[in-house]
Design an enzyme around this catalytic site. Sequence first.
Site, mmCIF file in Angstrom:
data_model
loop_
_atom_site.group_PDB
_atom_site.id
_atom_site.type_symbol
_atom_site.label_atom_id
_atom_site.label_comp_id
_atom_site.label_asym_id
_atom_site.label_seq_id
_atom_site.Cartn_x
_atom_site.Cartn_y
_atom_site.Cartn_z
ATOM 1 C CB SER A 132 -0.874 0.005 1.264
ATOM 2 O OG SER A 132 -1.535 1.242 1.403
ATOM 3 C CE1 TYR A 145 -3.877 -1.893 5.396
ATOM 4 C CE2 TYR A 145 -3.312 0.324 4.708
ATOM 5 C CZ TYR A 145 -3.703 -0.963 4.397
ATOM 6 O OH TYR A 145 -3.910 -1.320 3.088
HETATM 7 N N1 LIG Z 1 -8.676 -0.561 -1.116
HETATM 8 C C1 LIG Z 1 -7.588 0.171 -1.039
HETATM 9 O O1 LIG Z 1 -7.595 1.416 -1.140
HETATM 10 C C2 LIG Z 1 -6.250 -0.501 -0.855
HETATM 11 C C3 LIG Z 1 -5.107 0.269 -1.090
HETATM 12 C C4 LIG Z 1 -3.860 -0.321 -0.931
HETATM 13 C C5 LIG Z 1 -3.778 -1.631 -0.551
HETATM 14 N N2 LIG Z 1 -4.907 -2.367 -0.320
HETATM 15 C C6 LIG Z 1 -4.749 -3.754 0.075
HETATM 16 O O2 LIG Z 1 -5.380 -4.557 -0.883
HETATM 17 C C7 LIG Z 1 -5.687 -5.811 -0.288
HETATM 18 C C8 LIG Z 1 -7.112 -6.190 -0.671
HETATM 19 O O3 LIG Z 1 -8.003 -5.256 -0.074
HETATM 20 P P1 LIG Z 1 -9.270 -4.675 -0.852
HETATM 21 O O4 LIG Z 1 -9.092 -3.231 -0.974
HETATM 22 O O5 LIG Z 1 -9.546 -5.471 -2.065
HETATM 23 O O6 LIG Z 1 -10.389 -4.889 0.274
HETATM 24 P P2 LIG Z 1 -11.602 -5.928 0.410
HETATM 25 O O7 LIG Z 1 -12.543 -5.771 -0.714
HETATM 26 O O8 LIG Z 1 -12.100 -5.731 1.798
HETATM 27 O O9 LIG Z 1 -10.920 -7.348 0.262
HETATM 28 C C9 LIG Z 1 -10.152 -7.931 1.285
HETATM 29 C C10 LIG Z 1 -9.988 -9.398 0.991
HETATM 30 O O10 LIG Z 1 -9.115 -9.959 1.999
HETATM 31 C C11 LIG Z 1 -9.738 -11.104 2.500
HETATM 32 N N3 LIG Z 1 -9.365 -11.363 3.887
HETATM 33 C C12 LIG Z 1 -9.344 -10.506 4.921
HETATM 34 N N4 LIG Z 1 -9.024 -11.149 6.056
HETATM 35 C C13 LIG Z 1 -8.852 -12.456 5.717
HETATM 36 C C14 LIG Z 1 -8.548 -13.633 6.444
HETATM 37 N N5 LIG Z 1 -8.332 -13.600 7.761
HETATM 38 N N6 LIG Z 1 -8.450 -14.805 5.780
HETATM 39 C C15 LIG Z 1 -8.680 -14.849 4.451
HETATM 40 N N7 LIG Z 1 -8.975 -13.777 3.703
HETATM 41 C C16 LIG Z 1 -9.068 -12.596 4.338
HETATM 42 C C17 LIG Z 1 -11.240 -10.856 2.388
HETATM 43 O O11 LIG Z 1 -11.917 -12.100 2.321
HETATM 44 P P3 LIG Z 1 -12.899 -12.691 3.449
HETATM 45 O O12 LIG Z 1 -13.435 -11.536 4.239
HETATM 46 O O13 LIG Z 1 -13.927 -13.427 2.654
HETATM 47 O O14 LIG Z 1 -12.043 -13.612 4.252
HETATM 48 C C18 LIG Z 1 -11.312 -10.141 1.047
HETATM 49 O O15 LIG Z 1 -11.384 -11.068 -0.001
HETATM 50 C C19 LIG Z 1 -5.430 -5.651 1.202
HETATM 51 O O16 LIG Z 1 -4.184 -6.212 1.517
HETATM 52 C C20 LIG Z 1 -5.382 -4.152 1.384
HETATM 53 O O17 LIG Z 1 -4.592 -3.798 2.493
HETATM 54 C C21 LIG Z 1 -6.143 -1.816 -0.467
#
Ligand SMILES: NC(=O)c1ccc[n+]([C@@H]2O[C@H](COP(=O)([O-])OP(=O)(O)OC[C@H]3O[C@@H](n4cnc5c(N)ncnc54)[C@H](OP(=O)(O)O)[C@@H]3O)[C@@H](O)[C@H]2O)c1
Length: 223
Positions: A132, A145
Amino acid sequence: MNLSGTTAVVTGSSSGIGLATCRALLDAGAVVFGLSRRETPIAHEHFRWIQADVTSDVAIDEAFDAVLAQFGRVDLLVNNAGFGFFRDIELIDPAEWRRLIDTNLTAMFLCSRKVVPSMKQAGRGMIVNIGSVAGKRGIKGGTAYCASKFAVNGFSESLMEELREFGIRVACLNPGSVETGFFDHAGIEPKKFMQPDDVARLVVSLVELPDGMLPDEMTVRPL
Ligand SMILES: NC(=O)c1ccc[n+]([C@@H]2O[C@H](COP(=O)([O-])OP(=O)(O)OC[C@H]3O[C@@H](n4cnc5c(N)ncnc54)[C@H](OP(=O)(O)O)[C@@H]3O)[C@@H](O)[C@H]2O)c1
């Protein structure tokens, strides 16, 4: 890497960047395994969902053992599962802190260690870690985070140096804000977003670079 016929594993496949990445990898011809707690809504002959909580060593071992038993090796691992919260330090419960570090950081170690032996044997493979911009600079309320995502960058760079001599590429992609469920519980609301499909296209582009090119780190932000 030409993704056609390869075996890929994506953690956090049920929504957001992970879901979009699974779809983009399927479009590129890979066989894709998605790991998440909630069901991953993809119906495709080359997609398999494995229910797994990545904070569990046992669940991760079982999931990767099942993939390896079926396909012998993993060509691509996308360590994507994660979540974040932004809150004053005195309001962070130690159990929440540990859960975040377990999910965002320790799971990357646990998943990577399962795929490296078969990649070393094959003399090729790629691991893409989703960091991130919060892993490049501190953010108010982001002690947990940002600590996890700075660590993801350090983990990725070290693993990149460790594995490049074996023909295995490790890349860390550091996105800015992406419009996903992440912000439902994060406690902040950005003004600008990228779309998960566009981030997924970038992941696929990095993977599809010629095998001799090692894209070790990339930051991408909304314009
Ligand atoms: N959105 C942003 O602005 C952003 C920016 C930079 C980086 N990121 C990173 O991108 C990644 C994906 O996030 P996203 O933005 O796509 O958010 P999201 O839509 O909330 O997706 C998060 C995913 O992680 C999974 N997850 C969370 N805890 C878990 C666990 N204990 N075991 C298995 N799976 C788990 C969730 O699946 P389940 O809940 O079904 O388990 C879901 O599929 C993360 O690492 C986040 O830090 C996001």
